[in-house]
Motif scaffolding. Structure first.
Motif, PDB file in Angstrom:
ATOM      1  N   HIS B  66     -43.189  -9.703  -6.171  1.00  0.00           N
ATOM      2  CA  HIS B  66     -43.921  -9.358  -7.392  1.00  0.00           C
ATOM      3  C   HIS B  66     -43.292  -9.933  -8.660  1.00  0.00           C
ATOM      4  CE1 HIS B  66     -46.307  -6.935  -4.771  1.00  0.00           C
ATOM      5  NE2 HIS B  66     -46.998  -6.428  -5.768  1.00  0.00           N
ATOM      6  N   LEU B 369     -50.748  -9.440 -11.367  1.00  0.00           N
ATOM      7  CA  LEU B 369     -50.552  -8.090 -11.900  1.00  0.00           C
ATOM      8  C   LEU B 369     -50.018  -8.127 -13.321  1.00  0.00           C
ATOM      9  CD1 LEU B 369     -47.442  -6.255 -10.383  1.00  0.00           C
ATOM     10  CD2 LEU B 369     -47.718  -8.719 -10.361  1.00  0.00           C
ATOM     11  N   ARG B 393     -54.958  -5.254 -16.378  1.00  0.00           N
ATOM     12  CA  ARG B 393     -54.330  -5.667 -15.124  1.00  0.00           C
ATOM     13  C   ARG B 393     -53.516  -6.961 -15.289  1.00  0.00           C
ATOM     14  NH1 ARG B 393     -52.471  -4.540  -9.934  1.00  0.00           N
ATOM     15  NH2 ARG B 393     -52.571  -6.416  -8.697  1.00  0.00           N
TER      16      ARG B 393
HETATM   17  S1  SF4 Z   1     -52.660  -7.821  -5.375  1.00  0.00           S
HETATM   18 FE1  SF4 Z   1     -51.512  -9.238  -6.618  1.00  0.00          FE
HETATM   19  S2  SF4 Z   1     -49.647  -8.088  -7.120  1.00  0.00           S
HETATM   20 FE2  SF4 Z   1     -50.576  -7.063  -5.367  1.00  0.00          FE
HETATM   21  S3  SF4 Z   1     -49.607  -8.015  -3.562  1.00  0.00           S
HETATM   22 FE3  SF4 Z   1     -51.498  -9.138  -3.983  1.00  0.00          FE
HETATM   23  S4  SF4 Z   1     -50.814 -10.857  -5.242  1.00  0.00           S
HETATM   24 FE4  SF4 Z   1     -49.210  -9.339  -5.309  1.00  0.00          FE
END
Ligand code: SF4
Lengths: 165, 441
Positions: B66, B369, B393
Motif C-alpha cells: 500500500h 487509495l 478515496r
Molecule cells: S483496492 Fe487499491 S489499495 Fe486496496 S489492495 Fe487493491 S490496489 Fe491496493
C-alpha cells in the motif's frame, strides 16, 4: 446528553477515516480526522458518548480497523444503522465499538436528538421525540466475544485454556 | 435435503462438517492468512496482546503493497514493523518491495491461493481469490491476528447469490464492464454479506484475468465473497503458475450441486453489454461509456488490484498505439507486481507508455487509495481502472473519479475526456482466448 449525528447511506471507511491518516493506529489521532470529508466540523463538535445514526451499508469499503478506532477515538459511544457492511461490523465487535441495527430508530431521528441506547435490552430511546425502538439482538456467539471484552481477550482466554472456550 | 453450493461445501470441509447451512456460525480452518503493510502492524500488536505466536509460518503471507516503497517516515515505520516480524517469526511468504506487488494479483501468481482453500486476508479485496474456486474473504487486523494465533476463523455461512452469464462479450468488453454492470443493477449493498457465485456458459469467454476482476469487485456490492467453479481456464492457469513457481501445494476442486439453494438469482446477457464507466462517487453509478459526459479530465490511473495485470496493460498499449497522451492530462501506469512489470518491460509496453508521455512506476497500490504516486487535488477529475470512486478515496474530497476498464482509461488519456475506445483506436485488441473459445463453441 448523548446526541445524534445523522449520516446518509453508504458511508464508507475512506470517509470515516481517509487513507492519508492510516500511518497511525492511535484512536485519538485518528479521531481528530473522523468523518472530515463528510463533515469537517464533526471531529471538533462531537462529544463523548454521542451516537452516530446511519443509513444502509454503513462502513462499506476498505477493511481498515482504523475506522471503528477513529469513531471510538472521536468519542462516539455507539453506531445505530439501518444496516452495516460486513467487515466494519466485525471490526467494531472486535475492537469494542458498540454497533446495533435499528432501521426504525434511524427512520425518525434528526440531527441533535437525545438518544439513549440499552444494548442489554436491545432498545433505542429517542428522548427528544419520545419514541422507543427495537434493535436487532446480536447472535449469542458474538455476545460471547463482546462479553470477553473483544476478540483479543477472547482468543487469549481460549488459547490459554487449550483451545476450548 | 437440498444440495449445497460450492461455498457451503468448502466451509463444511474446513470445519469438519458433513454440511453447513447459511446463517450458522462455523469455526473454519484457514489455508492462507494474508496482511499488508497497513493492516499487518496492528495485527502484530494484537497477536502479542493475545500472548500468541504464529500458528504456522508457512500459511501466513505478508505483502508490502500500500504505502510501499515507503512514502514517508510513518509508512517506513509500518514497513519496518512488518519486516521485523517476518524475520523474527521466519514467515515463509514475505514479499518486500521489489519482490512482490499488490497482494491480490501477487498471491494467485505465486500459486499460494488455490481451488478449494479457505483464504482470509486483512484487506477487503481478498474476495478476489475466489476466481480460483476457493472461499476467500476480507477481515480487519484483529481478526487476522486471531487466525495467526489459532489457524481458525469464525464465519457466518453466507447465503449465495447466483449470477448466470450467457452470450459472448463484445471485443471492447472485459471483466470490469461485467462487474460494473452487475453492481449498477443490484446496488452498492445488493449482495450484502452474501457469496456471489458466478456461473453460466458466458464465463467461458472470460479469461482468468477478467475473472479475477469480476471477483475483485464483489466487495463493492457488499458481498462477503465471490466464487467461480474451477473449469479448464482455471486449471490451465493453476498448472502454469504451479509449474512456473515450483510451488505445488495441495488443492481440491469443489462444485455446486444442481439443486443447491440460492437466496437470489440474476441472469446477465454478455451479448448486449457495452464498456461501462462508474461516475463519481459510487461504483453503482455505472453507465455505458457512450452515455458518459465527463468533460475535460486531469489524470488517468492505470493500476490497482482490479486492472493492472499484463492483459490490462496490453489492452491499454493496444489502444494507445503510437498516439500521445492529450495535453493537460497526466497518465500514471502502475503494473501490479514485479512479474507484470518485467513482462510489460520485455514486451516494450513500458517504453511505449513512457514515450507517449506517461509516468510508469514500480508496483504499489499508490494512487488507488490516495496514498502516493498521483494523489488528486481539489476538483481534479480522474479516470481510474481501480475499484472505488468514493468521496476522498484518491485524494481531495472534491476530486471526481470515474472507474473504467483499461482500454477506456487509455482512450480517455488520449482524448482528454471519457470516450469509447473505438473513437481513438480503429481495431479492437486481439483476444486470443476469446477467438479460440469462439471457434469451438
Ligand atoms: S483496492 Fe487499491 S489499495 Fe486496496 S489492495 Fe487493491 S490496489 Fe491496493
Amino acid at each position: 446528553m448523548p446526541k445524534a449525528w445523522v449520516v446518509p447511506d453508504n458511508v464508507d471507511t475512506d470517509v470515516i477515516i481517509p487513507a492519508r491518516y492510516l500511518t497511525t493506529a492511535d484512536p485519538v489521532e485518528l479521531g481528530a480526522h473522523c468523518l472530515e470529508d463528510l463533515d469537517p466540523t464533526f471531529a471538533s463538535a462531537v462529544e463523548l458518548g454521542d451516537v452516530v445514526m446511519a443509513g444502509t451499508n454503513f462502513g462499506c469499503g476498505s477493511s481498515r480497523e482504523h475506522a471503528p478506532l477513529a469513531l471510538k477515538g472521536a468519542g462516539v459511544s455507539v453506531v445505530i444503522a439501518r444496516s452495516f457492511a460486513r467487515i466494519f461490523f466485525r471490526n467494531a465487535i472486535n475492537t469494542g465499538l458498540a454497533v446495533t441495527v435499528s432501521p426504525s430508530a434511524v427512520e425518525g431521528a434528526d440531527q441533535g436528538d437525545d438518544i439513549q441506547v440499552d444494548l442489554a435490552e436491545n432498545v433505542v430511546r429517542n428522548r427528544t421525540k419520545g419514541t422507543t425502538h427495537d434493535a436487532e439482538p446480536l447472535p449469542p456467539f458474538l455476545l460471547d466475544i463482546v462479553a470477553a471484552g473483544g476478540l483479543v481477550p477472547w482468543v487469549a482466554h481460549r488459547q490459554a485454556s487449550g483451545g476450548k472456550s | 435435503m437440498s444440495g449445497q453450493t460450492i461455498t457451503e461445501k468448502i466451509l463444511a470441509a474446513h470445519s469438519g462438517r458433513e454440511r453447513v447451512v447459511p446463517g450458522e456460525i462455523v469455526m473454519a480452518k484457514v489455508d492462507l492468512a494474508m496482511a499488508n503493510d497497513i493492516t499487518a502492524p496492528p495485527a502484530i500488536r494484537a497477536l502479542e496482546q493475545m500472548g500468541c505466536g504464529p500458528w504456522d509460518r508457512s500459511k501466513i503471507a505478508l505483502v508490502a503493497s500500500h504505502f510501499a516503497p515507503a512514502k514517508d517516515i510513518a509508512s517506513a515505520n509500518l514497513l519496518t514493523a512488518m519486516r521485523r516480524f517476518a524475520q523474527e517469526q521466519d514467515i515463509e511468504h514475505f514479499f518486500d518491495v521489489g519482490r512482490g506487488g499488490i497482494e491480490h494479483i501477487l498471491l494467485p501468481e505465486e500459486a499460494l491461493v488455490l481451488p478449494g482453500q479457505v483464504v482470509i486476508g486483512a484487506d477487503s479485496h481478498s474476495c478476489t481469490y475466489g476466481a480460483l474456486g476457493c472461499f476467500s474473504t476480507g477481515v480487519g487486523s484483529t481478526d487476522i491476528a486471531a487466525v495467526w494465533a489459532t489457524g481458525e476463523i469464525w464465519l457466518r455461512v453466507p447465503a449465495s447469490m447466483r449470477l448466470s452469464y450467457s452470450g459472448r462479450p463484445g471485443p471492447w468488453v472485459v471483466g470490469k464492464d461485467v462487474i460494473l454492470s452487475v453492481i449498477a443493477r443490484i446496488g452498492d449493498d445488493g449482495a450484502a454479506w452474501m457469496a456471489m457465485e458466478h456461473t453460466g456458459p458466458g464465463l467461458r469467454h472470460l479469461t482468468m484475468e477478467s475473472r479475477l476482476t469480476l471477483t475483485n469487485m464483489a466487495i463493492e456490492a457488499g458481498a462477503k465473497s465471490a466464487i467461480i467453479e474451477p473449469d479448464d481456464t482455471t486449471m490451465e492457469y493453476v498448472s502454469e503458475r504451479r509449474a512456473s513457481t515450483g510451488r505445488h501445494l495441495p488443492f481440491e476442486v469443489f462444485s455446486s450441486d444442481p439443486d443447491a439453494c440460492y437466496e437470489r438469482e440474476l441472469d446477465v446477457d454478455l451479448d448486449t453489454l457495452e464498456p461501462m464507466v462508474a461516475q463519481p462517487s459510487l461504483p453503482s453509478r455505472a453507465i455505458p461509456v457512450s452515455e458518459v459526459r465527463s468533460g475535460r479530465i486531469d489524470q488517468v490511473f492505470i493500476g490497482s488490484c482490479t486492472n493492472a495485470r499484463i492483459e490490462d496493460l496490453r489492452i491499454a498499449a493496444h489502444v494507445l498505439g503510437n498516439q500521445r497522451i492529450a495535453d493537460g492530462v497526466r497518465l500514471m501506469v502502475i503494473p501490479a507486481t514485479q512479474r507484470v512489470w518485467r513482462q510489460a518491460n520485455d514486451e516494450g509496453l513500458l517504453d511505449l507508455f513512457a514515450t507517449a508521455g506517461a509516468t510508469v512506476s514500480t508496483p504499489t497500490c499508490g494512487a488507488c487509495l490516495g496514498g502516493h504516486m498521483g494523489v488528486l487535488g481539489p476538483n481534479e477529475v480522474c479516470v481510474s481502472t481501480s475499484n472505488r470512486n468514493y468521496v476522498g478515496r484518491m485524494g481531495h474530497r472534491t476530486a471526481q473519479v470515474y472507474l473504467a476498464n483499461p482500454g477506456v482509461a487509455m482512450a480517455a488519456a488520449v482524448a482528454g475526456e471519457v470516450v469509447h475506445p473505438a473513437d481513438v483506436c480503429a481495431a479492437p485488441p486481439p483476444r486470443v482466448e476469446y477467438e479460440e473459445v469462439a471457434a469451438v463453441a
